[in-house]
Scaffold this motif. Structure first.
Motif, PDB file in Angstrom:
ATOM      1  N   GLY A 122       0.811  -1.204   0.000  1.00 27.75           N
ATOM      2  CA  GLY A 122       0.000   0.000   0.000  1.00 27.75           C
ATOM      3  C   GLY A 122       0.844   1.254   0.000  1.00 27.75           C
ATOM      4  N   ALA A 123       0.275   2.346  -0.467  1.00 26.54           N
ATOM      5  CA  ALA A 123       0.971   3.635  -0.507  1.00 26.54           C
ATOM      6  C   ALA A 123      -0.060   4.732  -0.705  1.00 26.54           C
ATOM      7  N   ALA A 124       0.346   5.969  -0.401  1.00 23.11           N
ATOM      8  CA  ALA A 124      -0.538   7.116  -0.612  1.00 23.11           C
ATOM      9  C   ALA A 124       0.302   8.324  -0.985  1.00 23.11           C
ATOM     10  N   MET A 125      -0.295   9.236  -1.732  1.00 29.55           N
ATOM     11  CA  MET A 125       0.383  10.474  -2.115  1.00 29.55           C
ATOM     12  C   MET A 125      -0.557  11.653  -1.943  1.00 29.55           C
ATOM     13  N   LEU A 126       0.032  12.814  -1.663  1.00 32.35           N
ATOM     14  CA  LEU A 126      -0.704  14.070  -1.605  1.00 32.35           C
ATOM     15  C   LEU A 126       0.181  15.141  -2.222  1.00 32.35           C
ATOM     16  N   VAL A 127      -0.363  15.840  -3.201  1.00 30.37           N
ATOM     17  CA  VAL A 127       0.315  16.981  -3.815  1.00 30.37           C
ATOM     18  C   VAL A 127      -0.616  18.172  -3.701  1.00 30.37           C
ATOM     19  N   ARG A 128      -0.111  19.258  -3.178  1.00 31.26           N
ATOM     20  CA  ARG A 128      -0.930  20.452  -2.984  1.00 31.26           C
ATOM     21  C   ARG A 128      -0.237  21.636  -3.635  1.00 31.26           C
ATOM     22  N   THR A 129      -0.975  22.387  -4.442  1.00 29.86           N
ATOM     23  CA  THR A 129      -0.474  23.597  -5.084  1.00 29.86           C
ATOM     24  C   THR A 129      -1.543  24.674  -4.926  1.00 29.86           C
ATOM     25  N   ARG A 189       4.687  27.351  -3.280  1.00 23.47           N
ATOM     26  CA  ARG A 189       3.649  26.794  -2.419  1.00 23.47           C
ATOM     27  C   ARG A 189       3.194  25.423  -2.923  1.00 23.47           C
ATOM     28  N   VAL A 190       4.181  24.571  -3.138  1.00 22.93           N
ATOM     29  CA  VAL A 190       3.950  23.189  -3.552  1.00 22.93           C
ATOM     30  C   VAL A 190       4.282  22.273  -2.384  1.00 22.93           C
ATOM     31  N   THR A 191       3.372  21.377  -2.069  1.00 20.03           N
ATOM     32  CA  THR A 191       3.561  20.391  -1.008  1.00 20.03           C
ATOM     33  C   THR A 191       3.530  18.995  -1.624  1.00 20.03           C
ATOM     34  N   ILE A 192       4.480  18.146  -1.224  1.00 25.76           N
ATOM     35  CA  ILE A 192       4.487  16.750  -1.664  1.00 25.76           C
ATOM     36  C   ILE A 192       4.677  15.868  -0.432  1.00 25.76           C
ATOM     37  N   VAL A 193       3.751  14.938  -0.217  1.00 21.01           N
ATOM     38  CA  VAL A 193       3.869  13.958   0.853  1.00 21.01           C
ATOM     39  C   VAL A 193       3.545  12.588   0.280  1.00 21.01           C
ATOM     40  N   VAL A 194       4.384  11.613   0.608  1.00 22.46           N
ATOM     41  CA  VAL A 194       4.182  10.241   0.146  1.00 22.46           C
ATOM     42  C   VAL A 194       4.514   9.299   1.297  1.00 22.46           C
ATOM     43  N   TRP A 195       3.749   8.228   1.461  1.00 24.74           N
ATOM     44  CA  TRP A 195       4.143   7.161   2.387  1.00 24.74           C
ATOM     45  C   TRP A 195       3.901   5.810   1.744  1.00 24.74           C
ATOM     46  N   SER A 196       4.637   4.815   2.223  1.00 24.63           N
ATOM     47  CA  SER A 196       4.502   3.453   1.717  1.00 24.63           C
ATOM     48  C   SER A 196       4.694   2.484   2.878  1.00 24.63           C
ATOM     49  N   ASN A 197       4.216   1.261   2.713  1.00 27.00           N
ATOM     50  CA  ASN A 197       4.234   0.338   3.859  1.00 27.00           C
ATOM     51  C   ASN A 197       5.023  -0.948   3.627  1.00 27.00           C
ATOM     52  N   LEU A 198       6.032  -0.898   2.754  1.00 26.32           N
ATOM     53  CA  LEU A 198       7.046  -1.928   2.698  1.00 26.32           C
ATOM     54  C   LEU A 198       8.363  -1.201   2.501  1.00 26.32           C
ATOM     55  N   GLY A 228      -3.307   0.149  -3.371  1.00 28.81           N
ATOM     56  CA  GLY A 228      -3.215  -1.096  -2.655  1.00 28.81           C
ATOM     57  C   GLY A 228      -4.024  -1.176  -1.378  1.00 28.81           C
ATOM     58  N   VAL A 229      -3.518  -2.020  -0.467  1.00 26.03           N
ATOM     59  CA  VAL A 229      -4.262  -2.373   0.734  1.00 26.03           C
ATOM     60  C   VAL A 229      -3.409  -2.153   1.980  1.00 26.03           C
ATOM     61  N   THR A 253      -3.106  -4.252   4.501  1.00 24.46           N
ATOM     62  CA  THR A 253      -2.534  -5.497   5.002  1.00 24.46           C
ATOM     63  C   THR A 253      -2.176  -6.390   3.826  1.00 24.46           C
ATOM     64  N   LEU A 254      -0.961  -6.906   3.827  1.00 27.94           N
ATOM     65  CA  LEU A 254      -0.521  -7.781   2.739  1.00 27.94           C
ATOM     66  C   LEU A 254      -1.496  -8.936   2.563  1.00 27.94           C
ATOM     67  N   GLY A 255      -2.040  -9.054   1.360  1.00 24.41           N
ATOM     68  CA  GLY A 255      -3.002 -10.105   1.073  1.00 24.41           C
ATOM     69  C   GLY A 255      -4.402  -9.806   1.549  1.00 24.41           C
ATOM     70  N   GLY A 256      -4.595  -8.624   2.152  1.00 21.63           N
ATOM     71  CA  GLY A 256      -5.898  -8.251   2.671  1.00 21.63           C
ATOM     72  C   GLY A 256      -6.774  -7.583   1.632  1.00 21.63           C
ATOM     73  N   SER A 257      -7.915  -7.061   2.087  1.00 22.22           N
ATOM     74  CA  SER A 257      -8.867  -6.446   1.159  1.00 22.22           C
ATOM     75  C   SER A 257      -9.235  -5.020   1.538  1.00 22.22           C
ATOM     76  N   THR A 258      -8.710  -4.509   2.662  1.00 19.64           N
ATOM     77  CA  THR A 258      -9.038  -3.137   3.070  1.00 19.64           C
ATOM     78  C   THR A 258      -8.163  -2.158   2.296  1.00 19.64           C
ATOM     79  N   PRO A 259      -8.764  -1.312   1.460  1.00 17.22           N
ATOM     80  CA  PRO A 259      -7.945  -0.396   0.667  1.00 17.22           C
ATOM     81  C   PRO A 259      -7.295   0.684   1.526  1.00 17.22           C
ATOM     82  N   VAL A 260      -6.135   1.121   1.100  1.00 19.16           N
ATOM     83  CA  VAL A 260      -5.461   2.249   1.751  1.00 19.16           C
ATOM     84  C   VAL A 260      -6.360   3.473   1.659  1.00 19.16           C
ATOM     85  N   SER A 261      -6.364   4.279   2.732  1.00 17.61           N
ATOM     86  CA  SER A 261      -7.121   5.528   2.726  1.00 17.61           C
ATOM     87  C   SER A 261      -6.216   6.674   3.173  1.00 17.61           C
ATOM     88  N   LEU A 262      -6.671   7.885   2.921  1.00 12.33           N
ATOM     89  CA  LEU A 262      -5.915   9.066   3.342  1.00 12.33           C
ATOM     90  C   LEU A 262      -5.963   9.253   4.848  1.00 12.33           C
TER      91      LEU A 262
END
Length: 408
Positions: free
Chosen positions: A67-74, A375-384, A84-85, A87-96
């Protein structure tokens, strides 16, 4: 994770690897008085939401992220995407709304508290560390500023075999901050104060202990009352050393191999890399690894929108302000690491045209950056984290997003 000699030793050094990766792929902007002028490659900003989302998803898949998420703000608006999700092999989608461990992004918070104390006249950047900690080697020559800029010469406790072995064999252990400091101080200094640069978590742990000494209260309370509450960071927290939980909702974190076996290189050996790509080698779940071993240097928890709010305050002065804020942005100086052009200052990095940091704990990688000019913001996270091939996933994705927005 790369230290000043180019050797990967200890997860909490991942920040500087990612910083080096980013700025080696993008030309860093020059410093100046007040707000930093735009770098040459940042002369124009182009935002294509569809292209950013496509690039994000493609890289998250390539890097094998559950799973991963991104946010870009301008100024034109906000662009978000999830992949993705949780939990590995799970079904709950990643959320903000998912919480994740922010690793060394915590350093910017500890550093800000120290600078607030400077602004209030409770300590000075020129104070010698021995004034507060007589047990520190060379403490009568190391300044508070040198702790902030990683120029103290103090060894990094997270590079030790003892710590990495303990993380593998005692994942639930609650580490007292004094234990962490003692591990770093027991190692020979890497250079005389001010004579070099080395990314050392010992510096930031000492800053956290000094903040507690001056304030007479726990660091968690200091961070909450000085930063989280005033800035409305309701989903950001600094857990007690006995607390290895994450607030709901949260994403699980995953890591291949273990801490000891990945001391020298983040990448899996070729046979294991092939197995990982084929799906026959699975990573382990590191979600509940007690983060107290990183303490002031990296045990914070947040969400993508809270981290965006924080890095914007970091760059615009929402948490500091005045002359000291301007001086903080111009405190960044080139540092010699395995990758060129990295810049680091008072608990903050300059990453291309953005100010911010990166963070990694076993299973989680994150990037946060803010460009106060455009005034550009970039945030990203990932879970592996790290990826099977050794790359820091969130930082790698952030490189691609930055290139899409600024060109180059």
């Amino acid at each position: 994770m790369v230290t000043s000699d180019g050797t990967r030793r200890g997860f909490a050094a991942a920040a500087i690897v990612a910083i080096g990766l980013l700025v080696s792929g993008c030309t860093a902007g020059p410093g100046g008085s007040g707000r930093v002028a735009p770098s040459p490659f940042a002369a124009t900003v182009t935002v294509d939401p569809a292209a950013l989302r496509t690039r994000f998803a493609g890289l998250a898949k390539e890097l094998g992220q559950p799973g991963a998420a991104m946010l870009v703000r301008t100024p034109q608006g906000e662009i978000t995407a999830t992949y993705g999700v949780t939990t590995l092999g799970g079904s709950t989608p990643v959320s903000l709304d998912d919480h994740f461990r922010i690793g060394s992004n915590t350093k910017t918070m500890t550093g800000t508290v120290i600078l607030q104390l400077v602004q209030e006249g409770k300590l000075a950047l020129t104070d010698k560390v021995s004034k507060y900690r007589p047990d520190v080697p060379n403490g009568d020559r190391i300044t508070i500023e040198q702790l902030l800029t990683m120029r103290s010469g103090l060894a990094n406790y997270t590079t030790t075999l003892a710590l990495n072995t303990a993380l593998d064999t005692q994942p639930s252990r609650a580490w007292d901050p004094e234990e962490l400091a003692a591990m770093g101080l027991a190692e020979p200094p890497t250079f005389a104060p001010g004579d070099g640069w080395n990314y050392s978590n010992t510096n930031t742990v000492l800053l956290g202990l000094i903040a507690e000494q001056i304030e007479g209260r726990p660091l968690a309370e200091i961070l909450r009352t000085r930063l989280f509450d005033p800035l409305g960071l309701r989903e950001t927290s600094f857990p007690a050393i006995t607390d290895a939980s994450l607030p709901a909702p949260y994403a699980h974190g995953y890591m291949y191999s273990n801490n000891v076996d990945t001391i020298e290189t983040s990448a899996l050996p070729p046979d294991q890399l092939a197995q990982a790509k084929a799906g026959t080698l699975l990573p382990s779940d590191t979600t509940d690894l007690n983060p107290s071993w990183a303490w002031a240097a990296g045990s914070g928890i947040s969400t993508i929108r809270d981290l965006a709010h924080w890095v914007e305050a970091l760059g615009d002065g929402g948490a500091l302000g005045g002359t000291l804020q301007r001086e903080r942005l111009t405190s960044v100086q080139p540092v010699k690491v395995a990758l060129p052009d990295a810049k680091y200052g008072w608990g903050i990095a300059e990453i291309g045209p953005l100010y911010g940091h990166t963070g990694e704990l076993p299973g989680y990688n994150s990037f946060m950056g803010y460009d106060p000019v455009h005034r550009v913001t970039i945030v990203v996270w990932s879970n592996l984290a790290p990826a099977a091939d050794g790359r820091p996933p969130a930082a790698t994705i952030a490189v691609a997003l930055m290139q899409s927005i600024y060109g180059g």
